[in-house]
Design an enzyme around this catalytic site. Structure first.
Site, PDB file in Angstrom:
ATOM      1  N   HIS A 117       0.838  -1.200   0.000  1.00 18.03           N
ATOM      2  CA  HIS A 117       0.000   0.000   0.000  1.00 18.03           C
ATOM      3  C   HIS A 117       0.864   1.239   0.000  1.00 18.03           C
ATOM      4  CE1 HIS A 117       0.752  -1.132   4.197  1.00 18.03           C
ATOM      5  NE2 HIS A 117       0.746   0.171   4.474  1.00 18.03           N
ATOM      6  N   HIS A 126       0.827   5.391   1.117  1.00 17.93           N
ATOM      7  CA  HIS A 126       0.181   6.437   1.918  1.00 17.93           C
ATOM      8  C   HIS A 126       0.194   7.762   1.155  1.00 17.93           C
ATOM      9  CE1 HIS A 126       0.474   4.272   5.899  1.00 17.93           C
ATOM     10  NE2 HIS A 126       1.453   3.670   5.266  1.00 17.93           N
TER      11      HIS A 126
HETATM   12  P1  5GP Z   1       1.741   0.585   7.361  1.00 19.75           P
HETATM   13  O1  5GP Z   1       2.086   0.738   8.808  1.00 19.75           O
HETATM   14  O2  5GP Z   1       1.636  -0.872   7.032  1.00 19.75           O
HETATM   15  O3  5GP Z   1       2.608   1.344   6.419  1.00 19.75           O
HETATM   16  O4  5GP Z   1       0.323   1.248   7.146  1.00 19.75           O
HETATM   17  C1  5GP Z   1      -0.866   0.642   7.526  1.00 19.75           C
HETATM   18  C2  5GP Z   1      -1.882   1.732   7.674  1.00 19.75           C
HETATM   19  O5  5GP Z   1      -3.137   1.115   7.783  1.00 19.75           O
HETATM   20  C3  5GP Z   1      -1.685   2.592   8.929  1.00 19.75           C
HETATM   21  O6  5GP Z   1      -1.532   3.951   8.549  1.00 19.75           O
HETATM   22  C4  5GP Z   1      -2.952   2.355   9.734  1.00 19.75           C
HETATM   23  O7  5GP Z   1      -3.413   3.517  10.343  1.00 19.75           O
HETATM   24  C5  5GP Z   1      -3.926   1.844   8.692  1.00 19.75           C
HETATM   25  N1  5GP Z   1      -4.937   0.929   9.186  1.00 19.75           N
HETATM   26  C6  5GP Z   1      -4.764  -0.050  10.115  1.00 19.75           C
HETATM   27  N2  5GP Z   1      -5.918  -0.727  10.278  1.00 19.75           N
HETATM   28  C7  5GP Z   1      -6.818  -0.174   9.446  1.00 19.75           C
HETATM   29  C8  5GP Z   1      -8.182  -0.441   9.157  1.00 19.75           C
HETATM   30  O8  5GP Z   1      -8.818  -1.333   9.724  1.00 19.75           O
HETATM   31  N3  5GP Z   1      -8.798   0.337   8.224  1.00 19.75           N
HETATM   32  C9  5GP Z   1      -8.133   1.339   7.587  1.00 19.75           C
HETATM   33  N4  5GP Z   1      -8.833   2.039   6.680  1.00 19.75           N
HETATM   34  N5  5GP Z   1      -6.847   1.639   7.833  1.00 19.75           N
HETATM   35  C10 5GP Z   1      -6.192   0.884   8.744  1.00 19.75           C
END
Ligand code: 5GP
Length: 145
Positions: free
Chosen positions: A107, A109
């Site tokens: 993903h 951001h």
């Molecule tokens: P990462 O830490 O893997 O780069 O980003 C994961 C993102 O997913 C984080 O920014 C977190 O806030 C978001 N996130 C975690 N759980 C959920 C969820 O259940 N729904 C949504 N829409 N975002 C989520």
């Protein structure tokens, strides 16, 4: 989970893609889905994910998925700009837990920034109100071109 590992199709984004859990959807095409981050670092924090992917991170991804993913990212980032008029926009992604990754479906951001506003900490913020996320998703979606 480090850079190596097996894709788990029970991860939260795979479940969002399958419609098993709710999300504030912004945009969808044949390749990508964009939705609001539920724990936003700033107002308008949006995520873009490939729809047909078993990649945990960018390094795992099939090359033919990467181009359409980033075209989607650019399209959504432009819509975030038009909708919310930030002073800057962070576009980022994390690969592996030591780098900050917490969800293991590739993903990207999109995090709008305003002069003088400090963003929340990554993956450490409060859960946003779903009605507010839906309203934001709507104003951003209206600017997709
Ligand atoms: P990462 O830490 O893997 O780069 O980003 C994961 C993102 O997913 C984080 O920014 C977190 O806030 C978001 N996130 C975690 N759980 C959920 C969820 O259940 N729904 C949504 N829409 N975002 C989520």
């Amino acid at each position: 989970m480090s850079l190596d590992g097996t894709y788990d199709d029970g991860n939260i984004f795979a479940r969002i893609l399958r419609g098993e859990i709710p999300s504030a959807r912004v945009f969808e095409d044949d390749h990508v889905l964009a939705f609001m981050d539920a724990f936003p670092q700033t107002r308008g924090h949006t995520l873009v994910i490939p729809k047909y992917s078993s990649a945990r991170n960018l390094l795992d991804e099939e090359p033919q998925v990467v181009g359409p993913l980033f075209l989607g990212v650019q399209r959504v980032a432009r819509a975030v700009r038009a909708a919310l008029m930030p002073d800057g926009i962070i576009v980022t992604q994390f690969n592996g837990a030591p780098a900050g990754q917490t969800v293991f479906h590739l993903h990207v951001h999109i995090i709008p920034r305003w002069d003088g506003d400090a963003p929340g900490r990554h993956a450490a913020g409060a859960m946003a109100d779903m009605a507010e996320l839906q309203a934001l998703a709507k104003v951003i979606a209206a600017q997709i071109s």
